[in-house]
Design an enzyme around this catalytic site. Sequence first.
Site, PDB file in Angstrom:
ATOM      1  N   HIS A  66       0.895  -1.008   0.171  1.00  0.00           N
ATOM      2  CA  HIS A  66       0.129  -0.608   0.206  1.00  0.00           C
ATOM      3  C   HIS A  66       0.578   1.181   0.187  1.00  0.00           C
ATOM      4  O   HIS A  66       2.264   1.113   0.444  1.00  0.00           O
ATOM      5  CB  HIS A  66      -0.899  -0.153   1.450  1.00  0.00           C
ATOM      6  CG  HIS A  66      -2.393  -1.263   1.479  1.00  0.00           C
ATOM      7  ND1 HIS A  66      -3.156  -1.333   1.708  1.00  0.00           N
ATOM      8  CD2 HIS A  66      -2.254  -2.022   0.436  1.00  0.00           C
ATOM      9  CE1 HIS A  66      -3.962  -2.254   1.866  1.00  0.00           C
ATOM     10  NE2 HIS A  66      -3.097  -2.679   0.628  1.00  0.00           N
ATOM     11  N   GLU A  68       0.766   3.856   1.527  1.00  0.00           N
ATOM     12  CA  GLU A  68       1.442   4.943   3.506  1.00  0.00           C
ATOM     13  C   GLU A  68       2.081   3.620   2.959  1.00  0.00           C
ATOM     14  O   GLU A  68       4.033   4.261   4.049  1.00  0.00           O
ATOM     15  CB  GLU A  68       0.143   4.352   4.348  1.00  0.00           C
ATOM     16  CG  GLU A  68      -0.890   4.760   3.680  1.00  0.00           C
ATOM     17  CD  GLU A  68      -2.225   3.691   3.584  1.00  0.00           C
ATOM     18  OE1 GLU A  68      -2.991   3.931   3.424  1.00  0.00           O
ATOM     19  OE2 GLU A  68      -1.716   2.548   2.658  1.00  0.00           O
ATOM     20  N   CYS A  92      -5.731   2.150   5.227  1.00  0.00           N
ATOM     21  CA  CYS A  92      -7.024   0.657   5.759  1.00  0.00           C
ATOM     22  C   CYS A  92      -6.362   0.513   7.191  1.00  0.00           C
ATOM     23  O   CYS A  92      -5.640   1.464   7.947  1.00  0.00           O
ATOM     24  CB  CYS A  92      -6.448  -0.155   5.347  1.00  0.00           C
ATOM     25  SG  CYS A  92      -4.976  -1.319   4.897  1.00  0.00           S
ATOM     26  N   CYS A  95      -2.562  -0.678   7.231  1.00  0.00           N
ATOM     27  CA  CYS A  95      -1.719   0.088   7.485  1.00  0.00           C
ATOM     28  C   CYS A  95      -1.545   1.634   8.982  1.00  0.00           C
ATOM     29  O   CYS A  95      -0.795   1.816   9.130  1.00  0.00           O
ATOM     30  CB  CYS A  95      -1.765   1.070   5.798  1.00  0.00           C
ATOM     31  SG  CYS A  95      -1.277   0.335   4.732  1.00  0.00           S
TER      32      CYS A  95
END
Length: 145
Positions: A66, A68, A92, A95
């Site tokens: 992801h 992040e 999410c 993360c």
Amino acid sequence: MWDHRFLDLAKLISSWSKDPSTKTGSVIVRPDKTVASMGFNGFPQSISDDPALQHNREEKYKRVIHCEMNAILFARERLNGYTLYNWPFCSCARCAVHVIQAGIVRVVYPAGLCPDRWAEDIALAERLFAEAGVILEKVTFEEAK
């Protein structure tokens, strides 16, 4: 004004993703308003970006990092006290715990762009951020639509 600029940058960075369905971008910003790191969702370095894998949701989810996490991993400094800008929605839950652990104290993202299929997970992320004292700011502006 700065929030809009950094969200615009996160949006640009999201366009670098090869994901055919969801393009996400993050910018980590120091307190002095300089960029510490950036990331977009994608496969790890040295892993094939084969379009067949990108279009196979089950395989893609096993491989993708992801935005992040990429931004945190690419940072070459401690991130305590920094701000994370996400495009096009909040982190999410998975993360979120990494963002919290990295010492990021503020997360900014556009309001109203969360896909329904991720609403429950993002709601959990928002609760985790609140529990950890991370400031969440949903920004509404014309470019976010």
